[in-house]
Design a protein around this motif. Structure first.
Motif, PDB file in Angstrom:
ATOM      1  N   TRP A   1      42.522  40.908  52.710  1.00 60.10           N
ATOM      2  CA  TRP A   1      42.719  39.652  53.430  1.00 60.10           C
ATOM      3  C   TRP A   1      41.402  38.918  53.565  1.00 60.10           C
ATOM      4  N   PHE A   2      41.535  37.586  53.672  1.00 60.69           N
ATOM      5  CA  PHE A   2      40.352  36.754  53.894  1.00 60.69           C
ATOM      6  C   PHE A   2      40.808  35.427  54.487  1.00 60.69           C
ATOM      7  N   ARG A   3      39.855  34.711  55.033  1.00 59.36           N
ATOM      8  CA  ARG A   3      40.118  33.353  55.523  1.00 59.36           C
ATOM      9  C   ARG A   3      39.038  32.469  54.942  1.00 59.36           C
ATOM     10  N   ALA A   4      39.425  31.612  53.977  1.00 57.96           N
ATOM     11  CA  ALA A   4      38.446  30.768  53.291  1.00 57.96           C
ATOM     12  C   ALA A   4      38.011  29.621  54.201  1.00 57.96           C
ATOM     13  N   THR A   5      36.740  29.251  54.073  1.00 54.40           N
ATOM     14  CA  THR A   5      36.217  28.207  54.963  1.00 54.40           C
ATOM     15  C   THR A   5      35.748  26.960  54.236  1.00 54.40           C
ATOM     16  N   LYS A   6      35.362  27.090  52.967  1.00 55.87           N
ATOM     17  CA  LYS A   6      34.792  25.938  52.245  1.00 55.87           C
ATOM     18  C   LYS A   6      35.572  25.663  50.980  1.00 55.87           C
ATOM     19  N   PRO A   7      36.042  24.426  50.814  1.00 56.41           N
ATOM     20  CA  PRO A   7      36.716  24.121  49.551  1.00 56.41           C
ATOM     21  C   PRO A   7      35.754  24.288  48.382  1.00 56.41           C
ATOM     22  N   GLY A   8      36.295  24.667  47.258  1.00 57.99           N
ATOM     23  CA  GLY A   8      35.447  24.818  46.080  1.00 57.99           C
ATOM     24  C   GLY A   8      36.073  25.808  45.125  1.00 57.99           C
ATOM     25  N   GLN A   9      35.357  26.078  44.045  1.00 59.07           N
ATOM     26  CA  GLN A   9      35.836  27.069  43.075  1.00 59.07           C
ATOM     27  C   GLN A   9      34.877  28.242  43.079  1.00 59.07           C
ATOM     28  N   TYR A  10      35.415  29.432  43.185  1.00 60.49           N
ATOM     29  CA  TYR A  10      34.565  30.600  43.315  1.00 60.49           C
ATOM     30  C   TYR A  10      34.954  31.646  42.274  1.00 60.49           C
ATOM     31  N   HIS A  11      33.938  32.362  41.801  1.00 59.71           N
ATOM     32  CA  HIS A  11      34.189  33.397  40.798  1.00 59.71           C
ATOM     33  C   HIS A  11      35.112  34.471  41.328  1.00 59.71           C
ATOM     34  N   LEU A  12      36.012  34.891  40.450  1.00 53.26           N
ATOM     35  CA  LEU A  12      36.796  36.098  40.704  1.00 53.26           C
ATOM     36  C   LEU A  12      36.450  37.073  39.587  1.00 53.26           C
ATOM     37  N   PHE A  13      36.045  38.287  39.954  1.00 49.19           N
ATOM     38  CA  PHE A  13      35.682  39.280  38.944  1.00 49.19           C
ATOM     39  C   PHE A  13      36.549  40.522  39.108  1.00 49.19           C
ATOM     40  N   CYS A  14      36.800  41.215  38.006  1.00 48.06           N
ATOM     41  CA  CYS A  14      37.326  42.574  38.110  1.00 48.06           C
ATOM     42  C   CYS A  14      36.117  43.486  38.252  1.00 48.06           C
ATOM     43  N   ALA A  15      36.058  44.281  39.284  1.00 50.79           N
ATOM     44  CA  ALA A  15      34.847  45.071  39.521  1.00 50.79           C
ATOM     45  C   ALA A  15      35.067  46.570  39.388  1.00 50.79           C
ATOM     46  N   GLU A  16      36.127  46.994  38.697  1.00 54.29           N
ATOM     47  CA  GLU A  16      36.245  48.417  38.401  1.00 54.29           C
ATOM     48  C   GLU A  16      36.521  48.530  36.919  1.00 54.29           C
ATOM     49  N   TYR A  17      35.647  49.225  36.221  1.00 50.42           N
ATOM     50  CA  TYR A  17      35.730  49.287  34.769  1.00 50.42           C
ATOM     51  C   TYR A  17      37.121  49.685  34.315  1.00 50.42           C
ATOM     52  N   CYS A  18      37.692  48.866  33.424  1.00 48.10           N
ATOM     53  CA  CYS A  18      39.092  49.071  33.079  1.00 48.10           C
ATOM     54  C   CYS A  18      39.334  48.989  31.581  1.00 48.10           C
ATOM     55  N   GLY A  19      38.277  49.128  30.786  1.00 44.61           N
ATOM     56  CA  GLY A  19      38.519  49.145  29.352  1.00 44.61           C
ATOM     57  C   GLY A  19      37.842  47.996  28.636  1.00 44.61           C
ATOM     58  N   THR A  20      38.275  47.785  27.426  1.00 48.97           N
ATOM     59  CA  THR A  20      37.578  46.901  26.495  1.00 48.97           C
ATOM     60  C   THR A  20      37.187  45.560  27.082  1.00 48.97           C
ATOM     61  N   LYS A  21      38.152  44.817  27.619  1.00 50.39           N
ATOM     62  CA  LYS A  21      37.832  43.463  28.072  1.00 50.39           C
ATOM     63  C   LYS A  21      37.610  43.395  29.581  1.00 50.39           C
ATOM     64  N   HIS A  22      37.011  44.426  30.123  1.00 45.33           N
ATOM     65  CA  HIS A  22      36.704  44.442  31.556  1.00 45.33           C
ATOM     66  C   HIS A  22      35.872  43.223  31.931  1.00 45.33           C
ATOM     67  N   SER A  23      34.837  42.891  31.120  1.00 41.46           N
ATOM     68  CA  SER A  23      34.000  41.725  31.473  1.00 41.46           C
ATOM     69  C   SER A  23      34.742  40.420  31.312  1.00 41.46           C
ATOM     70  N   GLY A  24      35.880  40.468  30.646  1.00 42.40           N
ATOM     71  CA  GLY A  24      36.625  39.230  30.446  1.00 42.40           C
ATOM     72  C   GLY A  24      37.710  39.028  31.475  1.00 42.40           C
ATOM     73  N   MET A  25      37.864  40.034  32.360  1.00 41.22           N
ATOM     74  CA  MET A  25      38.949  39.935  33.342  1.00 41.22           C
ATOM     75  C   MET A  25      38.446  39.160  34.561  1.00 41.22           C
ATOM     76  N   VAL A  26      38.101  37.914  34.308  1.00 45.85           N
ATOM     77  CA  VAL A  26      37.511  37.088  35.364  1.00 45.85           C
ATOM     78  C   VAL A  26      38.365  35.857  35.547  1.00 45.85           C
ATOM     79  N   GLY A  27      38.130  35.164  36.649  1.00 43.21           N
ATOM     80  CA  GLY A  27      38.895  33.951  36.895  1.00 43.21           C
ATOM     81  C   GLY A  27      38.240  33.191  38.026  1.00 43.21           C
ATOM     82  N   GLN A  28      39.030  32.433  38.755  1.00 48.02           N
ATOM     83  CA  GLN A  28      38.459  31.735  39.896  1.00 48.02           C
ATOM     84  C   GLN A  28      39.476  31.582  41.012  1.00 48.02           C
ATOM     85  N   VAL A  29      38.916  31.495  42.193  1.00 45.54           N
ATOM     86  CA  VAL A  29      39.737  31.188  43.359  1.00 45.54           C
ATOM     87  C   VAL A  29      39.449  29.730  43.714  1.00 45.54           C
ATOM     88  N   VAL A  30      40.480  28.922  43.772  1.00 47.61           N
ATOM     89  CA  VAL A  30      40.320  27.505  44.091  1.00 47.61           C
ATOM     90  C   VAL A  30      40.723  27.309  45.534  1.00 47.61           C
TER      91      VAL A  30
END
Lengths: 191, 541, 319
Positions: free
Chosen positions: C166-195
């Protein structure tokens, strides 16, 4: 040897821990799976191992008393009992493979309990398998002791190799004493 | 300065030819066999690190494919942890010094000692085979179900290779425990033991009790992967977090196996470097044992975000703070030893001082990590990577190099070039900090670990880190050169070129095969510089 | 070189500033002790530099008072840090009651988000400011980890289990979303953003997209298709327990244990019904393992939550 046995306690300990966790999580599946164990085989094996520990004690005593013939006799009986144990275990494994109880692609069990029963059998084969490997090593050690005794290297003054080997054998026996009720006798009092 | 000559008979010329080395029972020769082994593996693991840092100099994954990168970081970890950091100080310096420091001819079980080396090499070669026939990409931590179900690489051979090498640690630990208990020279009571022996004793306890749990965990992974058992696979009713508990139950004490021997070396270096006893000897000795014991109780701090319960997390947190205290006590005692010392600036001491500073920084960042609320943000990021490299590289490797330099005259009978040695120590110190300090910043920014491509705003810090890595790499190569050179051309060392106090300095450099002409009797307190016989010789070559 | 190189992450949630406060405290502490030790080492090395080869140091062996001081003082400091960190963690582990729930399914190598009203997103998550958001997350395959540095929030996402974040966002914007537990070949590609958007903009976004069916209505359809309604009847005449108002209720099991029903319990009951049999019922429910996907499980769970309770309200939360 005591230090080495401490490491063995931690080695088997990891497996006993895993067993306890899954038994607590899946009690009915474990009862159902344990019912499939061949109890008479396990019971005879328990008796075989306890007797073999007796013969080991007698061998140690014979060594310390310088009684070469008795020593050789008890070592030989110990080795034979070890083979009997492995033979019965082999028969159990052969039967269990036939009943498709070995985990993996061909595993079959009552659908209500199947996935958790597979964990039980995984634990069963892993724990008894490791125990059997230790038995084989133990038989090898006893064979070496037999050879040393035959050659006359073991005397009343120098009998510690028999004692140390005996410690190892007793340890393997004790592991079985724990394995037997945990694997074969789960929920046997429940009908 | 007096000119020294090598003694006529010593362990290095007591038999020539490959059989006299490969079938030796002499703990000193076995130590050198290990030296060759660990150095070999260090450079392989280091090569992987170089490739990783080259890739990370740019944000895109453009040097190697993602599969290759995943194999690089896995194999870097596996080799450095299991084949370098865990054996290095115990098997090289421990093997060489323990019998001499207790005043014995050899370890309790010399043949078992040789067997340990063969087992180590066998496990290492197995793992190298796994490497070269395709590699492994699970991370050195082998988390399930990825390693048992999803990975398509050589997991089983790697697991078996580490399993085999584990027996080397167990047997060596056993050997050390029995030796320290049963083979001390007359008069050498526990309270007169050099602190290096206290550290090695504590390390051996961990090796003996912890490694078997790793052994069973590796076997379980191999079995699960081979036979589709379901211990750790949720699809089959298993629990992936159980794997983590089993794995970290060993792997946390393992990090103390990596650092306790280093602390033992540092105690010796600081005492000799200041020509006075280590301040608070009893506290330092007890601290070693406390670290070993408490180290078994904190494994859950690797799993705060992994799904363990809040209450478990809080218990592991408080215990992790407890285990930090003995380390702090040691740092304060070493610093206090320098107070009113006769402080040397020679290479071994420079490494010791570097250790104290860098280990302090690494240890302090451990306090950040034990705070559970903060751990949530920085775990699985470069903050963690920086933390453990400060301790293992800034700490252990510096202590290892310091120890190698300190005991090099004893081991080889030769003096190395002091100026080159100080230069490399400086290069290593600078390169190390440039490599790893930016990683703390990267970690708090949020750059996850095990990523080979990253957002562009992280590039500058990554470039700094990669630049540091190249400097660090050069720094490690220079000692190879001058140490090897000294074997042939270095000036012969006297029995005690440092003017240090300790049983090893009372025998020749190099020692005879049986270590002492006759069994010594110990009547002095540890680090008794008041009654030191020899003065140090300056030996800047 | 330095423009475009942040040295400190943005703080975009209520937790972020609290975590940063602890961080700065520890930073100050760390700098203090590092400088102290490093400074003393350099100072002593210079001041007590060995003058003659034969010189020895003062043969001081120890001082009990000093030892006790530098044992007890660090211990007290660490206790303070522990309490502070524990407080933070406790707050992080307790999602507040009235939260906006969003389901997350992680798989190699993407993030799938399901809003309750049916909106689906891949690798991008829209949330409003000023609202507590609770993510109920699971993985389809291996362990992943949902990490948004700007929120200072992270949790492993496990297969076979639900975790709450859970979280409560305070500032509008776009923020990095990362996968932070190694999960195979495209682990570094499992990224996105929270808007993160202001509530007004968020409402616009919600209603502007293609929503399709809500999760709950999709679940209702499944409930019939899979014949769940033949045993779990709304009139409590069925062979299966009544499901209305189940979430949050205490359930007595055949084994004598009592548990509180939550999303994980419902999921388990569908995939492994014999694990927890409700007291008074027969163990006849078949397993649906392999017959439903993780997303379908979420739909069924939301449907159960939407069933009316006696007082007419339902346990479902409104977007």
């Amino acid at each position: 040897m005591w230090v080495f046995l401490a490491t063995e306690v931690l080695f088997f300990g990891g497996m006993f821990l895993t067993y306890s966790i899954y038994r607590h999580a899946y009690p009915s599946a474990f009862i159902a799976a344990s019912r499939e164990m061949i109890v008479w085989a396990g019971t005879i094996n328990t008796a075989v191992l306890i007797t073999s520990s007796l013969t080991v004690v007698l061998a140690v005593h014979a060594a310390a008393a310088g009684q070469r013939r008795a020593l050789l006799l008890f070592l030989m009986i110990t080795i034979l009992l070890g083979f009997v144990f492995l033979g019965i275990k082999g028969y159990e494994y052969w039967t269990e493979f036939g009943e498709h109880h070995f985990p993996g692609r061909s595993f079959q069990f009552d659908a209500r309990y199947a996935p958790q029963a597979e964990i039980f059998f995984s634990l069963y084969f892993m724990m008894t398998g490791l125990h059997a490997v230790h038995m084989i090593i133990g038989i090898g050690i006893m064979a070496v002791m037999f050879w040393l005794s035959w050659r006359g290297t073991i005397t009343r003054e120098y009998s510690s190799p028999i004692e140390i080997s005996g410690l190892y054998w007793h340890f393997v026996d004790i592991v079985w004493i724990f394995l037997f009720p945990l694997l074969y006798l789960v929920g046997r009092h429940v009908h | 300065m007096t000119t020294s000559h090598l003694p006529a008979h010593h362990y290095l010329n007591d038999g020539y030819g490959i059989r006299s080395w490969l079938l030796t029972r002499d703990h000193k020769r076995i130590a050198l066999l290990y030296l060759a082994g660990v150095t070999f593996f260090f450079f392989i693991g280091g090569a992987f690190a170089v490739l990783m840092r080259l890739e990370l100099a740019t944000p895109a994954g453009d040097l190697v494919s993602d599969e290759t990168y995943n194999k690089l970081f896995t194999m870097h970890g596996v080799i450095m942890v299991f084949f370098f950091l865990i054996p290095a100080i115990p098997a090289v310096l421990g093997n060489f010094l323990i019998p001499i420091m207790v005043g014995a001819r050899d370890l309790a079980f010399p043949k078992v000692n040789l067997a340990s080396w063969y087992i180590y090499m066998l496990g290492g070669l197995f793992t190298l085979y796994a490497l070269f026939s395709g590699g492994v990409d699970t991370g050195w931590t082998f988390y399930t179900p990825f390693s048992t179900v999803s990975s398509t690489t050589n997991v089983i051979p790697t697991a078996l290779g580490i399993f085999i090498t584990g027996f080397s640690s167990i047997l060596t630990g056993l050997n050390f425990i029995v030796t320290i208990h049963r083979m001390r020279a007359p008069g050498l009571t526990w309270s007169r033991l050099p602190l290096f022996l206290w550290s090695m004793y504590a390390t051996s306890l961990i090796n003996v009790l912890g490694t078997p749990v790793l052994a069973i965990t590796l076997l379980l992974i191999a079995a699960e992967r081979a036979f589709h058992f379901g211990f750790f696979d949720p699809a089959l009713g298993g629990d992936p977090v159980l794997f983590q508990h089993l794995f970290w139950f060993y792997s946390h004490p393992a990090v103390y196996v990596m650092v306790l021997p280093a602390m033992g070396v540092v105690s010796e270096l600081v005492a000799a470097g200041c020509r006075k006893p280590v301040f608070g000897y009893t506290f330092v000795a007890i601290a070693s044992l406390s670290i070993a014991i408490l180290g078994f109780l904190v494994w859950g701090h690797h799993m705060f975000v992994a799904g363990e319960s809040v209450y478990a997390a809080l218990i592991f947190s408080i215990l992790s703070y407890l285990v930090a205290i003995p380390s702090a006590i040691k740092v304060f005692n070493w610093t206090a030893t320098m107070y009113r010392g006769a402080v040397s600036w020679e290479t071994p001491m420079l490494y010791a001082y570097g250790f104290i500073g860098l280990f302090t920084i690494g240890g302090l960042t451990g306090l950040f990590l034990a705070a559970v609320g903060l751990n949530v943000h920085v775990t699985d990021t470069y903050f963690i990577i920086a933390h453990f490299h400060y301790i293992m590289v800034g700490g252990t490797i510096m202590a290892y190099l310091g120890g190698l330099h300190f005991w090099w005259p004893k081991i080889s009978g030769r003096l190395y070039n002091e100026w080159l040695a100080r230069l490399s120590a400086g290069i290593i110190f600078a390169g190390f900090n440039l490599t790893f300090f930016p990683q703390f910043v990267l970690g708090y920014l949020g750059m996850p670990r095990r990523y080979h491509a990253y957002p562009p705003e992280f590039q500058v810090l990554n470039v700094l880190s990669s630049a540091g890595a190249s400097i660090l790499g050069i720094g490690y190569l220079i000692p190879i050169a001058y140490l090897m050179w000294s074997l042939r051309y270095g000036r012969a060392a006297s029995a005690n070129p440092w003017g240090a106090v300790g049983l090893e300095w009372s025998t020749t450099s190099p020692p005879p095969t049986e270590n002492f002409a006759e069994t010594p009797t110990v009547t002095w307190k540890p680090y008794d510089y008041e009654h030191a016989v020899s003065a140090p010789e300056g030996h800047v070559a | 070189m330095w423009s475009g190189t942040p040295l400190f992450p943005e703080a975009a949630s209520t937790m972020a500033t609290r975590v940063d406060a602890l961080y700065f405290f520890l930073l100050g502490l760390g700098v203090f002790f590092s400088v102290l030790i490093a400074g003393l080492i350099v100072y002593y090395a210079v001041k007590f530099h060995r003058k003659t080869p034969r010189a020895i140091g003062a043969q001081l062996r120890g001082n009990l008072v000093v030892e006790l001081v530098w044992t007890v003082v660090p211990l007290l400091i660490t206790i303070v840090i522990f309490v502070w960190g524990a407080e933070l963690f406790y707050a992080m582990s307790r999602p507040p009651g009235d939260s906006l729930d969003i389901y997350v399914v992680a798989k190699q190598w993407m993030w799938k988000f399901q809003h309750l009203d049916g909106q689906r997103e891949i690798n991008e998550l829209h949330v409003p400011t000023g609202r507590d958001v609770r993510l109920i997350a699971t993985s389809e395959d291996v362990i992943h980890d949902w990490f948004v540095p700007a929120f200072r929030v992270k949790s492993d996402v496990l297969p076979g289990r639900y975790v709450n974040i859970w979280f409560r966002a305070t500032k509008p914007g776009q923020y990095h979303l990362f996968c932070a537990e190694y999960c195979g070949t495209k682990h570094s590609g499992m990224v996105g953003q929270v808007v993160v958007m202001e509530p007004h903009d968020y409402q616009n976004w919600l209603s502007g997209g293609e929503t399709g069916r809500t999760l709950a209505s999709a679940g209702e359809r499944l409930f019939v298709d899979l014949a769940c309604n033949t045993c779990h009847r709304l009139d409590a005449q069925g062979r299966g327990p009544l499901l209305n108002g189940l979430i949050g209720k205490t359930v007595r099991l055949q084994s004598g244990q009592s548990i509180i029903a939550d999303e994980a319990y419902i999921r388990e009951s569908i995939l492994n019904p014999s694990a927890k049999i409700t007291a008074g019922y027969q163990p006849i429910m078949p397993t649906f393992q392999g017959l439903v996907t993780e997303e379908q499980l979420l739909q069924l769970i939301e449907y159960v939550k939407s069933l009316p309770t006696g007082d007419g309200a339902s346990a479902a939360t409104k977007p």
